[in-house]
Design a protein around this motif. Sequence first.
Motif, PDB file in Angstrom:
ATOM      1  N   ASP A   1      39.430  50.719  31.479  1.00 16.38           N
ATOM      2  CA  ASP A   1      39.018  52.086  31.159  1.00 16.38           C
ATOM      3  C   ASP A   1      39.413  52.463  29.736  1.00 16.38           C
ATOM      4  OD1 ASP A   1      37.838  54.587  32.352  1.00 16.38           O
ATOM      5  OD2 ASP A   1      39.781  55.401  31.735  1.00 16.38           O
ATOM      6  N   SER A   2      40.454  51.820  29.223  1.00 15.89           N
ATOM      7  CA  SER A   2      40.902  52.112  27.854  1.00 15.89           C
ATOM      8  C   SER A   2      40.138  51.287  26.821  1.00 15.89           C
ATOM      9  CB  SER A   2      42.404  51.833  27.714  1.00 15.89           C
ATOM     10  OG  SER A   2      42.665  50.436  27.790  1.00 15.89           O
ATOM     11  N   GLY A   3      39.210  50.456  27.276  1.00 18.17           N
ATOM     12  CA  GLY A   3      38.384  49.703  26.341  1.00 18.17           C
ATOM     13  C   GLY A   3      38.486  48.195  26.443  1.00 18.17           C
ATOM     14  N   GLN A   4      39.412  47.676  27.265  1.00 18.60           N
ATOM     15  CA  GLN A   4      39.584  46.224  27.387  1.00 18.60           C
ATOM     16  C   GLN A   4      38.642  45.663  28.460  1.00 18.60           C
ATOM     17  OE1 GLN A   4      44.282  46.678  27.368  1.00 18.60           O
ATOM     18  NE2 GLN A   4      43.712  44.523  27.209  1.00 18.60           N
ATOM     19  N   GLU A   5      37.354  45.786  28.235  1.00 17.91           N
ATOM     20  CA  GLU A   5      36.387  45.360  29.244  1.00 17.91           C
ATOM     21  C   GLU A   5      36.238  43.840  29.320  1.00 17.91           C
ATOM     22  OE1 GLU A   5      32.686  47.391  29.050  1.00 17.91           O
ATOM     23  OE2 GLU A   5      33.591  49.387  28.975  1.00 17.91           O
ATOM     24  N   ASP A   6      36.893  43.129  28.408  1.00 24.49           N
ATOM     25  CA  ASP A   6      36.790  41.671  28.396  1.00 24.49           C
ATOM     26  C   ASP A   6      37.647  41.025  29.477  1.00 24.49           C
ATOM     27  OD1 ASP A   6      36.064  39.090  27.245  1.00 24.49           O
ATOM     28  OD2 ASP A   6      38.122  38.995  26.528  1.00 24.49           O
ATOM     29  N   ILE A   7      38.586  41.779  30.058  1.00 24.64           N
ATOM     30  CA  ILE A   7      39.468  41.174  31.053  1.00 24.64           C
ATOM     31  C   ILE A   7      38.901  41.363  32.460  1.00 24.64           C
ATOM     32  CG2 ILE A   7      41.549  41.339  29.638  1.00 24.64           C
ATOM     33  CD1 ILE A   7      42.338  43.832  31.147  1.00 24.64           C
ATOM     34  N   VAL A   8      39.159  40.366  33.309  1.00 26.31           N
ATOM     35  CA  VAL A   8      38.567  40.363  34.641  1.00 26.31           C
ATOM     36  C   VAL A   8      39.522  39.703  35.620  1.00 26.31           C
ATOM     37  CG1 VAL A   8      37.361  38.185  34.132  1.00 26.31           C
ATOM     38  CG2 VAL A   8      36.534  39.636  35.979  1.00 26.31           C
ATOM     39  N   SER A   9      39.561  40.219  36.831  1.00 26.01           N
ATOM     40  CA  SER A   9      40.380  39.615  37.876  1.00 26.01           C
ATOM     41  C   SER A   9      39.631  38.411  38.441  1.00 26.01           C
ATOM     42  CB  SER A   9      40.669  40.622  38.990  1.00 26.01           C
ATOM     43  OG  SER A   9      41.423  40.012  40.020  1.00 26.01           O
ATOM     44  N   VAL A  10      40.311  37.260  38.481  1.00 25.69           N
ATOM     45  CA  VAL A  10      39.663  36.020  38.935  1.00 25.69           C
ATOM     46  C   VAL A  10      40.221  35.529  40.266  1.00 25.69           C
ATOM     47  CG1 VAL A  10      39.021  35.301  36.605  1.00 25.69           C
ATOM     48  CG2 VAL A  10      41.263  34.643  37.527  1.00 25.69           C
ATOM     49  N   GLY A  11      41.118  36.294  40.858  1.00 23.80           N
ATOM     50  CA  GLY A  11      41.663  35.908  42.159  1.00 23.80           C
ATOM     51  C   GLY A  11      42.780  36.839  42.568  1.00 23.80           C
ATOM     52  N   ALA A  12      42.980  36.963  43.873  1.00 25.43           N
ATOM     53  CA  ALA A  12      44.053  37.814  44.404  1.00 25.43           C
ATOM     54  C   ALA A  12      45.238  36.946  44.802  1.00 25.43           C
ATOM     55  CB  ALA A  12      43.554  38.604  45.606  1.00 25.43           C
ATOM     56  N   LEU A  13      46.403  37.276  44.274  1.00 28.03           N
ATOM     57  CA  LEU A  13      47.628  36.591  44.681  1.00 28.03           C
ATOM     58  C   LEU A  13      48.173  37.229  45.953  1.00 28.03           C
ATOM     59  CD1 LEU A  13      50.029  34.687  44.296  1.00 28.03           C
ATOM     60  CD2 LEU A  13      50.979  36.327  42.643  1.00 28.03           C
ATOM     61  N   VAL A  14      48.188  38.558  46.010  1.00 30.00           N
ATOM     62  CA  VAL A  14      48.635  39.295  47.201  1.00 30.00           C
ATOM     63  C   VAL A  14      47.498  40.210  47.630  1.00 30.00           C
ATOM     64  CG1 VAL A  14      50.287  40.955  48.129  1.00 30.00           C
ATOM     65  CG2 VAL A  14      51.071  39.183  46.551  1.00 30.00           C
ATOM     66  N   GLN A  15      47.040  40.036  48.853  1.00 30.14           N
ATOM     67  CA  GLN A  15      45.819  40.672  49.321  1.00 30.14           C
ATOM     68  C   GLN A  15      45.954  42.158  49.629  1.00 30.14           C
ATOM     69  OE1 GLN A  15      42.679  39.420  49.930  1.00 30.14           O
ATOM     70  NE2 GLN A  15      43.129  37.408  49.096  1.00 30.14           N
ATOM     71  N   LYS A  16      47.135  42.600  50.040  1.00 30.10           N
ATOM     72  CA  LYS A  16      47.322  43.981  50.505  1.00 30.10           C
ATOM     73  C   LYS A  16      48.327  44.710  49.607  1.00 30.10           C
ATOM     74  CE  LYS A  16      44.931  44.302  54.462  1.00 30.10           C
ATOM     75  NZ  LYS A  16      44.033  45.417  54.792  1.00 30.10           N
ATOM     76  N   PRO A  17      48.316  46.051  49.647  1.00 27.23           N
ATOM     77  CA  PRO A  17      49.321  46.795  48.890  1.00 27.23           C
ATOM     78  C   PRO A  17      50.733  46.444  49.340  1.00 27.23           C
ATOM     79  CG  PRO A  17      47.558  48.255  49.613  1.00 27.23           C
ATOM     80  CD  PRO A  17      47.348  46.944  50.311  1.00 27.23           C
ATOM     81  N   LEU A  18      51.618  46.229  48.375  1.00 30.58           N
ATOM     82  CA  LEU A  18      53.045  46.060  48.651  1.00 30.58           C
ATOM     83  C   LEU A  18      53.780  47.375  48.395  1.00 30.58           C
ATOM     84  CD1 LEU A  18      53.690  42.563  46.957  1.00 30.58           C
ATOM     85  CD2 LEU A  18      53.275  43.047  49.381  1.00 30.58           C
ATOM     86  N   THR A  19      53.219  48.189  47.513  1.00 32.34           N
ATOM     87  CA  THR A  19      53.800  49.495  47.229  1.00 32.34           C
ATOM     88  C   THR A  19      53.938  50.282  48.525  1.00 32.34           C
ATOM     89  OG1 THR A  19      52.791  49.503  45.042  1.00 32.34           O
ATOM     90  CG2 THR A  19      53.462  51.633  45.935  1.00 32.34           C
ATOM     91  N   SER A  20      55.060  50.948  48.687  1.00 37.04           N
ATOM     92  CA  SER A  20      55.309  51.637  49.952  1.00 37.04           C
ATOM     93  C   SER A  20      56.118  52.905  49.745  1.00 37.04           C
ATOM     94  CB  SER A  20      56.043  50.705  50.925  1.00 37.04           C
ATOM     95  OG  SER A  20      57.209  50.180  50.321  1.00 37.04           O
ATOM     96  N   LEU A  21      56.103  53.745  50.776  1.00 39.00           N
ATOM     97  CA  LEU A  21      56.952  54.928  50.844  1.00 39.00           C
ATOM     98  C   LEU A  21      58.146  54.546  51.718  1.00 39.00           C
ATOM     99  CD1 LEU A  21      57.046  58.073  50.188  1.00 39.00           C
ATOM    100  CD2 LEU A  21      56.246  58.363  52.533  1.00 39.00           C
ATOM    101  N   ILE A  22      59.346  54.624  51.155  1.00 35.74           N
ATOM    102  CA  ILE A  22      60.547  54.198  51.870  1.00 35.74           C
ATOM    103  C   ILE A  22      61.524  55.365  51.951  1.00 35.74           C
ATOM    104  CG2 ILE A  22      62.524  52.606  51.860  1.00 35.74           C
ATOM    105  CD1 ILE A  22      60.828  50.575  50.427  1.00 35.74           C
TER     106      ILE A  22
END
Length: 361
Positions: free
Chosen positions: A100-121
């Motif tokens: 969104d800031s202009g770096q449109e050349d970068i792309v995700s080529v695979g998922a290392l972790v499929q689900k959110p790890l971020t949590s409410l603890i």
Amino acid sequence: MKRLLLLAALAVTVAGCGEKAEPTGSELPRQEPFTVMLDYFPNADHAGLYAALDAGLYQRAGLDVKLQAPPDPSAPLKLLAAGKADLAISYTPELLLARDSGQEDIVSVGALVQKPLTSLIALPSGGVKTAKDLAGKNVATSGIPYQSAYLKTILANADVDPTSVKEINVGFNLTQAMLSKKADASLGSFWNYEGVDLQRRDEDPTILRMEDIGVPTYNELIFVARRQDLDEAGAARLRRFLSATAAGHRLLKQNPKAGVDALLKADKGLDAGLQEAAIKATLPVFFPVPPDPEDRAAPTTITPPANVKDLPWGWQEPIVWANYERWMRSENLLTRPPSEASPLTNEFLPGEGLAESSRDR
């Protein structure tokens, strides 16, 4: 001997998946340098990569892989953009913000972790067992805008008045903020690491995962590349890297200790017990999980789930990405019109064709 047996078993698995057989014995191919910028210091999230490295899987794929920790958590995508790495491990929202800031050349080529790890603890002293209990509470975050948006979404989903909740920016001292009773709960720690650590310390934490309390699901950790680096030679290196990394995760699934031992070789200061517990907790989300049509956080219209066995390791579900990007736009986290270039591609994953899959479009 144990490692040789594991490698032999792994070779059978690889052959069974239709992947190209690797040279055996001393017939190693020429080694090409390949630098991967980690998202953080070596930890359980990277266990499959270190297992692959320690088992010689990258070497057998003709790659001299260097796994490099960044100078700070905000650096990986910047270093990738500067050409300091062939691949960077980052987060779905960070990639979308960078594009969104202009770096449109970068792309995700695979998922290392499929689900959110971020949590409410929350700890027992905080009195938070459900999202509804956040009313009148202090919630610690790291001051990251999309974490504040997560909290806003969680409160709206739980029908909690947002003016009754105070968000406190504590940087990365999320656990300490709860232990010192500065905060009643924290949002930003990972359930598979800080959450597991608190459980091992008998702190009896309540752990609420993002996708269970209203935040759209997403791939927590992803591999990011520059499109300009994906010429014929670069694409071949990337495919070999992802194939060997997939094999490393299968090895990890067979023997989690392979990941623990490899991590401890990389950083002797790590707590072996914590790493082993975190790896075992994370194993299910290292592998593709089809989107659940019954998930309240899933898109309203969703394609029928594919057979998980048919999905290659590292698979990224385009509908999930689109849904998460729509959420970011609804929260004004993304301001530019959507790019015509997709933020993800599955074409380099093991078993995928040279042409981009129609499922990525």
